[in-house]
Design a protein around this motif. Structure first.
Motif, PDB file in Angstrom:
ATOM      1  N   SER A  40       0.823  -1.202   0.000  1.00  0.00           N
ATOM      2  CA  SER A  40       0.000   0.000   0.000  1.00  0.00           C
ATOM      3  C   SER A  40       0.866   1.265   0.000  1.00  0.00           C
ATOM      4  N   VAL A  41       1.924   1.271   0.806  1.00  0.00           N
ATOM      5  CA  VAL A  41       2.821   2.431   0.845  1.00  0.00           C
ATOM      6  C   VAL A  41       3.486   2.626  -0.516  1.00  0.00           C
ATOM      7  N   LYS A  42       3.968   1.546  -1.120  1.00  0.00           N
ATOM      8  CA  LYS A  42       4.606   1.658  -2.436  1.00  0.00           C
ATOM      9  C   LYS A  42       3.624   2.189  -3.477  1.00  0.00           C
ATOM     10  N   HIS A  43       2.394   1.719  -3.427  1.00  0.00           N
ATOM     11  CA  HIS A  43       1.358   2.170  -4.364  1.00  0.00           C
ATOM     12  C   HIS A  43       1.170   3.684  -4.264  1.00  0.00           C
ATOM     13  N   HIS A  44       1.030   4.183  -3.036  1.00  0.00           N
ATOM     14  CA  HIS A  44       0.795   5.610  -2.848  1.00  0.00           C
ATOM     15  C   HIS A  44       2.049   6.434  -3.157  1.00  0.00           C
ATOM     16  N   LEU A  45       3.223   5.914  -2.806  1.00  0.00           N
ATOM     17  CA  LEU A  45       4.460   6.632  -3.121  1.00  0.00           C
ATOM     18  C   LEU A  45       4.637   6.797  -4.630  1.00  0.00           C
ATOM     19  N   LYS A  46       4.354   5.738  -5.391  1.00  0.00           N
ATOM     20  CA  LYS A  46       4.496   5.814  -6.846  1.00  0.00           C
ATOM     21  C   LYS A  46       3.592   6.889  -7.428  1.00  0.00           C
ATOM     22  N   ARG A  47       2.400   7.014  -6.906  1.00  0.00           N
ATOM     23  CA  ARG A  47       1.477   8.011  -7.439  1.00  0.00           C
ATOM     24  C   ARG A  47       1.851   9.421  -7.029  1.00  0.00           C
ATOM     25  N   VAL A  48       2.412   9.569  -5.847  1.00  0.00           N
ATOM     26  CA  VAL A  48       2.799  10.900  -5.376  1.00  0.00           C
ATOM     27  C   VAL A  48       4.073  11.375  -6.065  1.00  0.00           C
ATOM     28  N   ILE A  49       5.055  10.497  -6.211  1.00  0.00           N
ATOM     29  CA  ILE A  49       6.328  10.882  -6.825  1.00  0.00           C
ATOM     30  C   ILE A  49       6.168  11.064  -8.325  1.00  0.00           C
ATOM     31  N   GLY A  50       5.373  10.197  -8.959  1.00  0.00           N
ATOM     32  CA  GLY A  50       5.136  10.322 -10.398  1.00  0.00           C
ATOM     33  C   GLY A  50       6.420  10.169 -11.190  1.00  0.00           C
ATOM     34  N   ILE A  51       6.677  11.132 -12.084  1.00  0.00           N
ATOM     35  CA  ILE A  51       7.860  11.043 -12.944  1.00  0.00           C
ATOM     36  C   ILE A  51       9.048  11.827 -12.390  1.00  0.00           C
ATOM     37  N   GLN A  52       8.890  12.399 -11.202  1.00  0.00           N
ATOM     38  CA  GLN A  52       9.990  13.149 -10.597  1.00  0.00           C
ATOM     39  C   GLN A  52      11.168  12.225 -10.303  1.00  0.00           C
ATOM     40  N   VAL A  53      12.366  12.724 -10.481  1.00  0.00           N
ATOM     41  CA  VAL A  53      13.578  11.981 -10.131  1.00  0.00           C
ATOM     42  C   VAL A  53      14.115  12.600  -8.847  1.00  0.00           C
ATOM     43  N   LEU A  54      14.125  11.812  -7.781  1.00  0.00           N
ATOM     44  CA  LEU A  54      14.592  12.297  -6.489  1.00  0.00           C
ATOM     45  C   LEU A  54      15.998  11.788  -6.211  1.00  0.00           C
ATOM     46  N   THR A  55      16.773  12.609  -5.531  1.00  0.00           N
ATOM     47  CA  THR A  55      18.074  12.141  -5.069  1.00  0.00           C
ATOM     48  C   THR A  55      17.841  11.198  -3.896  1.00  0.00           C
ATOM     49  N   TYR A  56      18.879  10.484  -3.509  1.00  0.00           N
ATOM     50  CA  TYR A  56      18.759   9.578  -2.368  1.00  0.00           C
ATOM     51  C   TYR A  56      18.316  10.349  -1.119  1.00  0.00           C
ATOM     52  N   GLU A  57      18.920  11.512  -0.888  1.00  0.00           N
ATOM     53  CA  GLU A  57      18.604  12.309   0.289  1.00  0.00           C
ATOM     54  C   GLU A  57      17.157  12.796   0.268  1.00  0.00           C
ATOM     55  N   GLU A  58      16.669  13.196  -0.916  1.00  0.00           N
ATOM     56  CA  GLU A  58      15.279  13.658  -1.027  1.00  0.00           C
ATOM     57  C   GLU A  58      14.309  12.511  -0.759  1.00  0.00           C
ATOM     58  N   MET A  59      14.611  11.338  -1.323  1.00  0.00           N
ATOM     59  CA  MET A  59      13.747  10.183  -1.101  1.00  0.00           C
ATOM     60  C   MET A  59      13.752   9.781   0.372  1.00  0.00           C
ATOM     61  N   GLU A  60      14.925   9.780   0.979  1.00  0.00           N
ATOM     62  CA  GLU A  60      15.032   9.439   2.394  1.00  0.00           C
ATOM     63  C   GLU A  60      14.250  10.437   3.253  1.00  0.00           C
ATOM     64  N   THR A  61      14.378  11.724   2.933  1.00  0.00           N
ATOM     65  CA  THR A  61      13.649  12.758   3.667  1.00  0.00           C
ATOM     66  C   THR A  61      12.151  12.553   3.535  1.00  0.00           C
ATOM     67  N   LEU A  62      11.685  12.273   2.328  1.00  0.00           N
ATOM     68  CA  LEU A  62      10.258  12.058   2.111  1.00  0.00           C
ATOM     69  C   LEU A  62       9.747  10.865   2.917  1.00  0.00           C
ATOM     70  N   VAL A  63      10.445   9.765   2.849  1.00  0.00           N
ATOM     71  CA  VAL A  63       9.998   8.552   3.552  1.00  0.00           C
ATOM     72  C   VAL A  63      10.026   8.760   5.062  1.00  0.00           C
ATOM     73  N   ILE A  64      11.058   9.417   5.560  1.00  0.00           N
ATOM     74  CA  ILE A  64      11.148   9.653   7.006  1.00  0.00           C
ATOM     75  C   ILE A  64      10.051  10.610   7.462  1.00  0.00           C
ATOM     76  N   ARG A  65       9.750  11.624   6.663  1.00  0.00           N
ATOM     77  CA  ARG A  65       8.651  12.535   7.030  1.00  0.00           C
ATOM     78  C   ARG A  65       7.319  11.801   7.035  1.00  0.00           C
ATOM     79  N   ILE A  66       7.121  10.901   6.080  1.00  0.00           N
ATOM     80  CA  ILE A  66       5.873  10.141   6.018  1.00  0.00           C
ATOM     81  C   ILE A  66       5.748   9.224   7.226  1.00  0.00           C
ATOM     82  N   GLU A  67       6.845   8.545   7.584  1.00  0.00           N
ATOM     83  CA  GLU A  67       6.753   7.563   8.660  1.00  0.00           C
ATOM     84  C   GLU A  67       6.774   8.183  10.039  1.00  0.00           C
ATOM     85  N   GLY A  68       7.388   9.334  10.231  1.00  0.00           N
ATOM     86  CA  GLY A  68       7.553   9.793  11.600  1.00  0.00           C
ATOM     87  C   GLY A  68       7.502  11.257  11.836  1.00  0.00           C
TER      88      GLY A  68
END
Length: 153
Positions: free
Chosen positions: A29-57
């Motif tokens: 479910s998380v992967k499904h929603h992340l794919k739709r939110v990120i779309g075609i954007q290319v995130l750096t490792y740090e941006e992706m990590e920041t996004l996931v950490i903000r979502i989880e905590g």
């Protein structure tokens, strides 16, 4: 230090996430929603990590942020883009996933009506993520069939 934390590991066979049960369903479910939110954007490792950490905590007591979900992506800085993805994720999660947790079965069995004094979650779409508005039932208004469909909170 890790030895002090009691942990039981359960390994799935390779390529068999269906054997993971409820935790694999959560990951899907998380992967499904992340794919739709990120779309075609290319995130750096740090941006992706920041996004996931903000979502989880994100701390529940953090200050509300300005809603940037309606701002076009080309007008956002990278930090605002991450904020927009975070806010969009929680809006999608609230509207698409949380509603599936409450089963809506065919009314073949009688369920207990809500009653005065029950604690409920009040839908408030303008609230920040992970902030749930709670309410207490102070009056119920049953219909002609004695089923409560309206309540005063």
């Amino acid at each position: 230090m890790i030895a002090r934390i009691p942990c039981n590991w359960h390994f799935n066979p390779p390529a068999a996430p269906h054997m993971g049960g409820i935790w694999e369903a959560g990951i899907k479910s998380v992967k499904h929603h992340l794919k739709r939110v990120i779309g075609i954007q290319v995130l750096t490792y740090e941006e992706m990590e920041t996004l996931v950490i903000r979502i989880e905590g994100q701390p529940i007591l953090s200050l509300p942020e300005i809603d940037v979900t309606a701002v076009p992506m080309n007008r956002l800085t990278r930090w605002q883009l991450i904020r927009q993805m975070h806010q969009s994720f929680w809006k999608r999660w609230l509207s698409e996933y949380l509603t599936t947790l409450q089963g809506r079965l065919k009314w073949t069995t009688k369920e207990e009506n809500i009653k005065i004094g029950d604690l409920v979650i009040v839908e408030a779409p303008n609230r920040p993520p992970a902030e749930w508005k709670m309410g207490r039932i102070i009056a119920v208004h049953p219909g002609l069939d004695q089923v409560v469909r309206v309540a005063t909170v």
